[in-house]
Enzyme design. Structure first.
Site, PDB file in Angstrom:
ATOM      1  N   SER A   1      72.729  17.610  57.860  1.00  0.00           N
ATOM      2  CA  SER A   1      71.352  17.921  58.230  1.00  0.00           C
ATOM      3  C   SER A   1      71.143  19.392  58.582  1.00  0.00           C
ATOM      4  O   SER A   1      71.374  20.257  57.775  1.00  0.00           O
ATOM      5  CB  SER A   1      70.939  17.011  59.380  1.00  0.00           C
ATOM      6  N   HIS A   2      70.728  19.634  59.817  1.00  0.00           N
ATOM      7  CA  HIS A   2      70.380  20.989  60.243  1.00  0.00           C
ATOM      8  C   HIS A   2      71.598  21.776  60.716  1.00  0.00           C
ATOM      9  O   HIS A   2      71.457  22.917  61.134  1.00  0.00           O
ATOM     10  CB  HIS A   2      69.363  20.896  61.380  1.00  0.00           C
TER      11      HIS A   2
ATOM     12  N   ASP B   1      64.646  21.707  56.998  1.00  0.00           N
ATOM     13  CA  ASP B   1      66.048  21.901  57.375  1.00  0.00           C
ATOM     14  C   ASP B   1      66.999  21.721  56.187  1.00  0.00           C
ATOM     15  O   ASP B   1      66.560  21.631  55.032  1.00  0.00           O
ATOM     16  CB  ASP B   1      66.425  20.938  58.505  1.00  0.00           C
TER      17      ASP B   1
ATOM     18  N   ASP C   1      68.700  19.252  54.850  1.00  0.00           N
ATOM     19  CA  ASP C   1      68.526  18.141  53.904  1.00  0.00           C
ATOM     20  C   ASP C   1      67.074  17.730  53.697  1.00  0.00           C
ATOM     21  O   ASP C   1      66.798  16.685  53.097  1.00  0.00           O
ATOM     22  CB  ASP C   1      69.355  16.932  54.341  1.00  0.00           C
TER      23      ASP C   1
ATOM     24  N   ASP D   1      64.570  16.742  55.728  1.00  0.00           N
ATOM     25  CA  ASP D   1      63.817  15.695  56.431  1.00  0.00           C
ATOM     26  C   ASP D   1      63.061  16.216  57.650  1.00  0.00           C
ATOM     27  O   ASP D   1      62.154  15.564  58.140  1.00  0.00           O
ATOM     28  CB  ASP D   1      64.708  14.485  56.779  1.00  0.00           C
ATOM     29  N   ARG D   2      63.419  17.402  58.130  1.00  0.00           N
ATOM     30  CA  ARG D   2      62.711  17.938  59.293  1.00  0.00           C
ATOM     31  C   ARG D   2      61.615  18.913  58.875  1.00  0.00           C
ATOM     32  O   ARG D   2      61.636  19.432  57.759  1.00  0.00           O
ATOM     33  CB  ARG D   2      63.686  18.685  60.212  1.00  0.00           C
TER      34      ARG D   2
ATOM     35  N   LYS E   1      62.520  10.450  57.666  1.00  0.00           N
ATOM     36  CA  LYS E   1      61.521  11.458  57.957  1.00  0.00           C
ATOM     37  C   LYS E   1      61.442  12.393  56.751  1.00  0.00           C
ATOM     38  O   LYS E   1      62.402  12.473  55.977  1.00  0.00           O
ATOM     39  CB  LYS E   1      61.847  12.209  59.237  1.00  0.00           C
TER      40      LYS E   1
END
Ligand code: G16
Length: 545
Positions: A114-115, A279, A281, A283-284, A378
């Site tokens: 992710s982030h 981010d 991937d 999703d944010r 998300k």
């Protein structure tokens, strides 16, 4: 195709956190480590919903492509007969969720931390999603962990490495493997939700300017296709648009600390009308207007309050959900709309049952995540398009829309303080101490900031009735403010203590205040009551958002 059985030593540290298994990249690259975890997924699912069709892709970070080759071989050896592989291995988390749902697959594996930063000496991660398109439930991830601790072998088909750069299908004796364009299905989904013509007009006629920061991560190709090619935003509106294995050395976390270039562009004299970032991937999301940052809690509330402006939600929304530490701004909107508002533990997986059972349409979290029932993750670009659609419909600026919202609903001043890299034992003891002393806190503090209630959040899933406990210690104050304590479930080094502060205000005069100033007394009071400094050895947080 022949299948070879390889011996492996079992690993004892493959417990997935808030969002999959995250470790240093070197840990995943160690012999048998990735293989063991992937085999554990297939073993567990063979007794539940066998993975006979799946998608695999990732956010492009270092080791992404190598890991994909391993996963294809293990999947095929375990009887997965339809394997969809994203071209060049690039697949955002929400796009993966869409592929699972659109093509009725049994699951998906997304390679991302992710982030978290990427690179050989940085972080890597594996997320497993089930047939609803969402992250596997805690019951499944727990079973994978238990299996991984005992596993002594993994299976691999003896097939050559796949050319990830070329779209097309090929058949082995056991499986059909398809390399697909990861962007087109997602763009089509977005076109079916939002009014693209209206947004395109905004760019064409109103001299509207936007800047989207893809942070050298997965959303670059998606954002370029949507904003520049479909909606006609000028070329260059998407910055840092090429996914890089180390994200160009940046920390791909869309917040005020890590998207500095974007933030300074938005807060300058000639700032853009609208700014956003996503981010690693995809999703944010972070939303900005000229000289204004929209907090994730406010963004969720504003999205909910304006849902009727978006074609896909114009007929109404069923309910909303937010994770417990997320600002309660959306609760007020739900009350006004006369719909339910659910409060869940942190982690997108807890929204899954609510979405699958049509109890909610929109959900969001303080950690810059917003989404809806269009997928089971998300979705960063979806949130950005939601805002663009609102701006195009209302023909007002971001600040006007935010101020209008606060005037109607009041403002929830909100901030999260992170204490990173704490010694794990110290952090655990700090939390245990809070839990053991819940009764002691009531009556502490004074005036506006006297503690009137304290608890440790637990959640009974309204659909499957499962109980999730110890999800964060909450202190409630007489003025309606609250402080929430929990340990992060996504870090890879030591422990991160997160403290979330929130204070609702209805006084218009206060609305322009800096949250840190308005919350200062609450923050100090909370630190005194919990002896934060003494117990953690830290006198200030590492990151404030
Ligand atoms: C993950 C989950 C989110 C959750 C976040 C919390 O985000 O998907 O649902 O809110 O972790 O992180 P922490 O436990 O560190 O507070 P992501 O974007 O990392 O997948």
């Amino acid at each position: 195709m022949p299948v070879t059985e390889y011996k492996t030593t079992a690993f004892s540290d493959q417990k997935p956190g808030t969002s999959g298994l995250r470790k240093k990249t070197s840990v995943f690259m160690a012999e048998g480590y990735l293989e063991n975890f992937i085999q554990a997924i297939f073993d567990v699912m063979s007794e539940r919903e066998k993975i006979s069709s799946m998608v695999v892709g990732g956010d492009g970070r270092f080791f992404n492509k190598d890991a994909i080759q391993v996963i294809i071989k293990i999947a095929s050896a375990n009887g997965c007969s339809r394997i969809m592989v994203a071209r060049d291995g690039i697949l955002s988390t929400p796009a993966a969720s869409n592929i699972i749902r659109k093509y009725s697959l049994n699951g998906g594996i997304i390679l991302s931390a992710s982030h978290n930063p990427g690179g050989k000496d940085k972080d890597f991660g594996v997320k497993f999603n089930t047939s609803n398109g969402g992250p596997a439930s805690s019951q499944i991830t727990e079973a994978i962990f238990e299996t991984s601790k005992r596993l002594m072998r993994y299976l691999m088909s003896d097939i050559p490495d796949l050319d990830l750069g070329k779209t097309g299908s090929f058949k082995t004796e056991d499986a059909e493997i398809t390399v697909f364009d990861p962007v087109s299905d997602y763009v089509e989904l977005m076109e079916n939700i939002f009014d693209f013509d209206k947004i395109a007009r905004l760019f064409r006629t109103q001299r509207f300017s936007m800047c989207f920061d893809a942070m050298n991560a997965v959303t670059g190709p998606y954002a370029t296709a949507v904003f520049e090619k479909k909606l006609g935003a000028p070329q260059g509106s998407v910055i840092r648009s090429t996914p890089l294995e180390d994200f160009g050395g940046v920390h791909p976390d869309p917040n005020l600390n890590h998207a500095k270039e974007l933030v300074s562009a938005m807060f300058s004299a000639n700032g853009h009308d609208f700014g956003a970032a996503s981010d690693g991937d995809g999703d944010r999301n972070m939303i900005l207007g000229k000289n204004i940052f929209v907090s994730p809690g406010d963004s969720l509330a504003i999205i909910a309050a304006n849902h009727h402006l978006i074609p896909a939600y114009a007929k109404g929304i069923k309910g909303v959900a937010r994770s417990m530490p997320t600002s309660q701004a959306v609760d007020k909107v739900a009350k006004k709309l006369g719909i339910a508002c659910y409060e869940t533990p942190t982690g997108w997986k807890y929204f899954g049952n609510l979405l699958d059972s049509s109890l909610v349409t929109l959900c969001g979290e303080e950690s810059f995540g917003t989404g809806s029932d269009h997928v089971r993750e998300k979705d960063g670009l979806w949130a950005v398009l939601f805002w663009l659609n609102i701006l195009a419909s209302k023909e007002k600026s971001v600040s006007e829309i935010v101020m209008e919202h606060w005037r109607q609903f009041g403002r929830d001043f909100y901030s999260r303080h992170d204490y990173e890299g704490l010694d794990t034992q110290i952090a655990n003891e700090f939390m245990e101490n809070l839990r053991n002393k819940l009764h002691f806190f009531t009556g502490k503090g004074s005036g506006k900031y006297e503690v009137t209630w304290a608890d440790d959040f637990s959640y009974i899933d309204p659909v499957d009735k499962s109980l999730t406990e110890k999800q964060g210690v909450r202190l409630g104050f007489s003025c309606g403010a609250r402080a929430v304590f929990r340990l992060s479930g996504t870090g890879t080094k030591g422990a991160t203590l997160r403290i979330y502060y929130e204070q609702p205000e209805n006084d218009h005069q206060l609305f322009l205040n800096d949250p840190q100033l308005l919350l200062a007394q609450l923050i100090k009071n909370t630190a005194d009551i919990t002896r934060l400094q003494e117990r953690t050895g830290r006198d200030k947080p590492d990151v404030i958002t």
